[in-house]
Structure formats: structure tokens, C-alpha cells
Enzyme design. Structure first.
Site, PDB file in Angstrom:
ATOM      1  N   SER A 240     -19.253  73.898  21.798  1.00 26.46           N
ATOM      2  CA  SER A 240     -18.988  75.012  20.485  1.00 26.46           C
ATOM      3  C   SER A 240     -20.353  74.832  19.723  1.00 26.46           C
ATOM      4  O   SER A 240     -20.849  75.851  19.330  1.00 26.46           O
ATOM      5  CB  SER A 240     -17.593  74.805  19.856  1.00 26.46           C
ATOM      6  OG  SER A 240     -17.368  73.556  19.579  1.00 26.46           O
ATOM      7  N   HIS A 270     -12.491  72.042  26.787  1.00 27.11           N
ATOM      8  CA  HIS A 270     -12.931  71.843  25.400  1.00 27.11           C
ATOM      9  C   HIS A 270     -11.751  72.225  24.638  1.00 27.11           C
ATOM     10  O   HIS A 270     -10.672  71.646  24.711  1.00 27.11           O
ATOM     11  CB  HIS A 270     -14.307  72.688  25.179  1.00 27.11           C
ATOM     12  CG  HIS A 270     -15.001  72.349  23.752  1.00 27.11           C
ATOM     13  ND1 HIS A 270     -14.737  71.423  22.902  1.00 27.11           N
ATOM     14  CD2 HIS A 270     -15.698  73.569  23.214  1.00 27.11           C
ATOM     15  CE1 HIS A 270     -15.622  71.475  22.250  1.00 27.11           C
ATOM     16  NE2 HIS A 270     -16.415  72.658  21.970  1.00 27.11           N
ATOM     17  N   HIS A 317     -13.323  61.786  27.391  1.00 28.53           N
ATOM     18  CA  HIS A 317     -14.371  62.559  26.592  1.00 28.53           C
ATOM     19  C   HIS A 317     -15.759  62.267  27.178  1.00 28.53           C
ATOM     20  O   HIS A 317     -15.912  61.195  27.576  1.00 28.53           O
ATOM     21  CB  HIS A 317     -14.192  61.771  25.057  1.00 28.53           C
ATOM     22  CG  HIS A 317     -15.081  62.829  23.985  1.00 28.53           C
ATOM     23  ND1 HIS A 317     -16.203  62.818  23.649  1.00 28.53           N
ATOM     24  CD2 HIS A 317     -14.371  63.797  23.256  1.00 28.53           C
ATOM     25  CE1 HIS A 317     -16.297  63.695  22.888  1.00 28.53           C
ATOM     26  NE2 HIS A 317     -15.398  64.420  22.544  1.00 28.53           N
ATOM     27  N   ARG A 326      -9.942  61.297  15.239  1.00 31.41           N
ATOM     28  CA  ARG A 326      -9.181  62.631  14.902  1.00 31.41           C
ATOM     29  C   ARG A 326      -7.760  62.485  15.443  1.00 31.41           C
ATOM     30  O   ARG A 326      -6.913  62.996  14.955  1.00 31.41           O
ATOM     31  CB  ARG A 326     -10.006  63.753  15.515  1.00 31.41           C
ATOM     32  CG  ARG A 326     -11.393  63.833  15.017  1.00 31.41           C
ATOM     33  CD  ARG A 326     -12.295  64.956  15.604  1.00 31.41           C
ATOM     34  NE  ARG A 326     -12.217  64.792  17.175  1.00 31.41           N
ATOM     35  CZ  ARG A 326     -12.842  65.445  18.005  1.00 31.41           C
ATOM     36  NH1 ARG A 326     -13.384  66.590  17.551  1.00 31.41           N
ATOM     37  NH2 ARG A 326     -12.837  65.383  19.244  1.00 31.41           N
ATOM     38  N   ASP A 372      -7.189  66.480  20.785  1.00 34.19           N
ATOM     39  CA  ASP A 372      -6.164  67.490  21.475  1.00 34.19           C
ATOM     40  C   ASP A 372      -4.988  67.060  21.987  1.00 34.19           C
ATOM     41  O   ASP A 372      -4.009  67.727  22.145  1.00 34.19           O
ATOM     42  CB  ASP A 372      -6.888  68.356  22.655  1.00 34.19           C
ATOM     43  CG  ASP A 372      -8.226  68.955  22.152  1.00 34.19           C
ATOM     44  OD1 ASP A 372      -8.166  69.871  20.992  1.00 34.19           O
ATOM     45  OD2 ASP A 372      -9.239  68.930  22.797  1.00 34.19           O
TER      46      ASP A 372
END
Ligand code: HAX
Length: 437
Positions: A240, A270, A317, A326, A372
Site C-alpha cells: 500500500s 496484504h 510477515h 500492532r 491482522d
């Protein structure tokens, strides 16, 4: 001119000589070497992008302007009585590298409110797109539809000035960012809430206004702020961020660039992974008749997925080699506010079993969870259950970082991006296994 823009101008003037000197005096110094594996493997690890807005350390995770996420969440100004900072204060921080005062942050909040109005033709467009289109497709179209509002494009037509080009880029970025929650909320209510809409509330900041417009009560306003902030930036090489930078490097304006970013984020490897995690978890829940699985049950489901040739969404990742901070920020949030939630229990069980299984499976370079794996649980708990909308939330957050980056791209006059390709014959010759005639 608001304080943010003045400060940004000063920062740009201070920074430019550093880039100019590196280019002029040290342009020939080698940064690194790369291999055939990296060339075929998606340019993995090749250092060919520059950003000062965030840095991703494989072991430590992301830092924004040198600060870890817990530090960022702690030090940025917050709305009175709230636990998470203003999104607008992150915008200030990412652009300038300085923590705004409460007053400086609230000046940006006020500035964004003035920029929030979305042209009516955007809603007309959204209403004419097939209602069962993915919300990311709708979001992308709405953004590019507003390209005619670009101040950068208008100024470019009058003559491009490399030194001042960042200013119209900054104006476009602020105008666009301020409108995104309104557009996203409209898509949400149109698609999932019987096309009933809640007007924007001029008393509220970015996060709270979004929460109100989608129709979820506090403390979801804080959830929205937390979510947008932790998704804002992950240095420049992810799909992104890189897409935004690449498109903007052709001097395409912020509208074209951000719309492309949304398209890249919509890939399941993603940003779309957050919806895939929820979909996968629900499949498991159905198989378990809604009861909490034992670790043994969960291991069975994970192996079934791997043996079917699928990836475990939310794990792995390209850069990170440890649990994503995160993920940890959201896990801490869940432990505090929803420790007994069944979906959270599923995710916790996964956290216990997946890394070991992925290591046994033997393919992944990073067996740990990424952002995620956890994010859908929080959304689900607070009532946002239409999980194909989750990547739109990610897109809203990611816009903050990538727009800050392209303002700086223009400020530092970064070149059009143009890596070089080779043929397979050429690679075989480099490998010493073939002679090219
Ligand atoms: N489950 C099963 N296999 C996995 C895996 C996972 N979660 N993650 C990686 N692998 C496999 C890869 O498919 C690859 O297999 P092949 O050699 O057969 O192609 C192998 O392990 C090596 O991959 P890698 O080097 O560890 O990982 P990459 O850098 O190629 O890819 C990905 C990184 C994030 C795309 C990958 O880990 C993945 O597909 N994860 C699941 C999807 C996901 O969670 N994506 C979100 C990532 C965070 C993000 O960007 N959010 O927006």
C-alpha cells in the site's frame, strides 16, 4: 496558515540540504548488494526507498518518527476524557516529527472539520455502483472520482515548481484525509444498514465522527482512533505504501495515488487478510459448534488449512521476525476490555498453537502473528460485524501514513520511480548457467 503547515515548511527547509548533500557528494556510495532470489522474490529486502516517517525493525517492529506504538499512543494529545489520541495529532506528528501541543492538535482537528464536506457527485457515484461490489472497490472509486478537486493538478497545469510543489500536495492530502471517514461511513451504511445514513457531527474529531456516522456508540470512538493510528504506517516497501509512492512519483496527484493504494491494500496477502482471519475463524467456530476449542482441536484445524494448501491468515510477515507490536497493542486492549469474549479466546488459542505448527511446517520465515490476526476481534466485539468492511478501516488508517509520505516526496523532490528489469536469460547468464548470444 495553521501551525502545522508553518512547522512543516520549516522542517522541509531544514531537511532539504541533507538530501541534496547525499545526492551531490555521496551519490556513488554503495547501499548494498542483492541476489537473484531477491530479484525474483518481489525485491524482498532491497533497500531502495527512503522515508523518515516510520521505520520497521524486523525484531522490534514499527516505530513512527522514532517512537514505538505504545509511546505514540501515550504521548500524543487526546480528546478530553478519552484514552486514545486524536488521529489529527498523529497527522501532525508524522508530518513534522514533533509531538503537537494540545492546542496545535486541536487546531488540526478544527482545520480538518472545514475540509470534511464530500462533493455530492461522490454519493451519486457510490449509489450507482453494484451494491454487492466489495467496499474496497467502492472506496477506491470514490477517491479517484474526486480527482477533479486536486489543487496539485491545477497548479501543475500553470507550471511545475519543484520547490513549492509540496504545498498543493499538502492541501490535497488534508482535503482528502478529512473526507475519508465520511465516505467510508456512507459506504458502510449504504451497504449494510439498509441505506440509512447518519449526518456528520461538526462537534466531533476524525475518530469520533466516524464512529457516530457508522452508528456505533462510545467507547467505539476510542477503538476507531486506536485502530487508525496503529495501522497508519509501516515504512515504505509494503504494497500500500509503495503503491502510493510509486504513483505519486509520476507527479500523479494524491487522489490518483491514494486510490491505487486502496487497490493494493485489497489483496488477501496484504490488508484483506483482516477479513480473511474473521472468515477463517468463523469456519472454525461453525465446526466447533460455537464452543471454545481445545489446543488439540485448534491444531487440527490449522493443519487442515495448511494441508489444503492455504495460508493461515494473520500469520507471517515479509519483514517482521517476531510478534507484530500492532498485534500486541490490540491483544492488550482485548485483555483489558474483552478477556472473556469467545472470539478473542479463539485468537488466544491460535496464538498458542500456530507458531509452533508453522515452524514444523517448515516454510515460513516468520511464524508469528501480524496485525491482522487480532484486529477483527475488536471490531466484532464492538458491533462492526460485516467483516468485508474491515479492510476499509485499514485503508482509512493507512491513508494517514502514505499521504504524509507523498507530501514529503514532493518536498524533497524525489524522482519518478523506475527500477530496471532483466530477462530470465540474463539472470541465467549472471548465474553462470547460460551464455547469452
Ligand atoms: N501460512 C502458511 N504459509 C505461509 C504463511 C502462513 N501464514 N506465511 C508464509 N507462508 C509460506 C509462503 O506462502 C511461502 O510459501 P511458498 O514457498 O510455497 O511460496 C513460504 O511460507 C515463505 O514465505 P515467507 O518468506 O515467510 O513470507 P513472504 O514474505 O513471502 O510473505 C506474507 C509474507 C505476509 C504475504 C505471508 O506470510 C502470508 O501470506 N501470510 C498470510 C496472509 C497475511 O496474514 N497477510 C497480512 C500480512 C500483514 C500485512 O501486510 N497486513 O496488511
Amino acid at each position: 496558515m495553521i501551525k502545522l503547515k508553518e512547522k512543516l515548511k520549516q522542517k522541509i527547509q531544514e531537511h532539504r540540504p541533507r538530501t541534496e548533500r547525499l545526492l551531490k557528494e555521496f551519490g556513488n556510495v554503495k547501499v548494498g548488494e542483492y541476489t537473484i532470489e531477491q530479484v525474483i522474490g518481489g525485491a524482498r529486502g532491497i533497500k531502495s526507498l527512503v522515508t523518515d516517517i516510520s521505520y520497521l525493525d524486523p525484531q522490534e517492529g514499527i516505530r513512527y518518527r522514532g517512537k514505538t506504538l505504545p509511546e505514540v499512543l501515550d504521548i500524543l494529545p487526546k480528546p478530553a476524557g478519552k484514552n486514545y489520541p486524536y488521529v489529527e495529532s498523529l497527522w501532525y506528528f508524522l508530518l513534522t516529527g514533533e509531538v503537537p501541543t494540545q492546542e496545535e492538535a486541536e487546531e488540526v482537528v478544527a482545520d480538518f472539520k472545514k475540509r470534511r464536506r464530500v462533493p455530492l457527485y461522490v454519493f451519486d457515484l457510490l449509489r450507482n455502483i453494484a451494491r454487492d461490489s466489495h467496499p474496497m472497490a467502492m472506496f477506491s472509486m470514490a477517491i479517484v472520482a474526486m480527482q477533479k478537486e486536486s489543487i496539485f493538478y491545477e497548479k501543475y497545469k500553470l507550471g511545475f515548481d519543484k520547490k513549492t510543489a509540496w504545498e498543493p500536495m499538502y492541501e490535497d492530502a488534508c482535503n482528502l484525509l478529512a473526507k475519508l471517514p465520511v465516505i467510508a461511513a456512507y459506504i458502510y451504511r449504504m451497504k449494510y444498514k439498509s441505506d440509512t445514513h447518519i449526518p456528520e457531527n461538526p462537534a466531533l474529531d476524525f475518530g469520533a465522527n466516524f464512529a457516530e456516522m457508522i452508528g456505533i456508540d462510545p467507547p467505539y470512538d476510542d477503538v476507531a482512533r486506536m485502530y487508525f493510528i496503529i495501522h497508519a504506517d509501516h515504512e515504505s516497501g509494503n504494497v500500500s505504501a509503495h503503491t502510493t509512492h510509486l504513483v505519486a512519483s509520476a507527479l500523479s496527484d494524491a487522489y490518483y495515488s491514494l486510490s491505487s493504494m486502496i487497490n493494493g491494500l485489497a489483496g488477501p496477502l496484504h490488508g484483506l487478510a483482516n477479513q480473511e482471519v474473521l472468515r477463517w475463524l468463523h469456519e472454525v467456530m461453525i465446526k466447533m459448534n460455537g464452543i471454545k476449542p481445545t489446543e488439540e482441536d485448534m491444531k487440527k484445524f490449522v493443519w487442515e488449512t495448511l494441508n489444503a494448501g492455504q495460508v493461515i491468515p494473520g500469520y507471517g510477515h515479509a519483514v517482521l521476525r517476531k510478534t507484530d507490536p500492532r498485534y500486541m497493542v490490540q491483544r492488550d486492549f482485548c485483555l483489558k476490555y474483552l478477556p472473556e469474549d469467545l472470539l478473542f479466546q479463539y485468537v488466544e488459542t491460535l496464538y498458542k498453537v500456530v507458531p509452533e505448527i508453522l515452524l514444523q511446517h517448515g516454510k515460513v520465515k516468520n511464524p508469528w502473528p501480524n496485525v491482522d490476526a487480532q484486529s477483527g476481534v475488536v471490531q466484532w466485539f464492538y458491533g462492526l460485524r460485516e467483516y468485508d468492511f474491515y479492510t476499509v478501516l485499514f485503508g482509512l488508517g493507512r491513508s494517514i501514513g502514505v499521504l504524509a509520505n507523498i507530501v514529503w516526496d514532493r518536498a524533497l523532490g524525489y524522482s519518478i520511480e523506475r527500477p530496471k528489469s532483466v530477462t530470465t536469460d540474463m539472470l541465467e547468464e549472471i548465474a553462470g548457467i547460460k551464455k547469452v548470444s
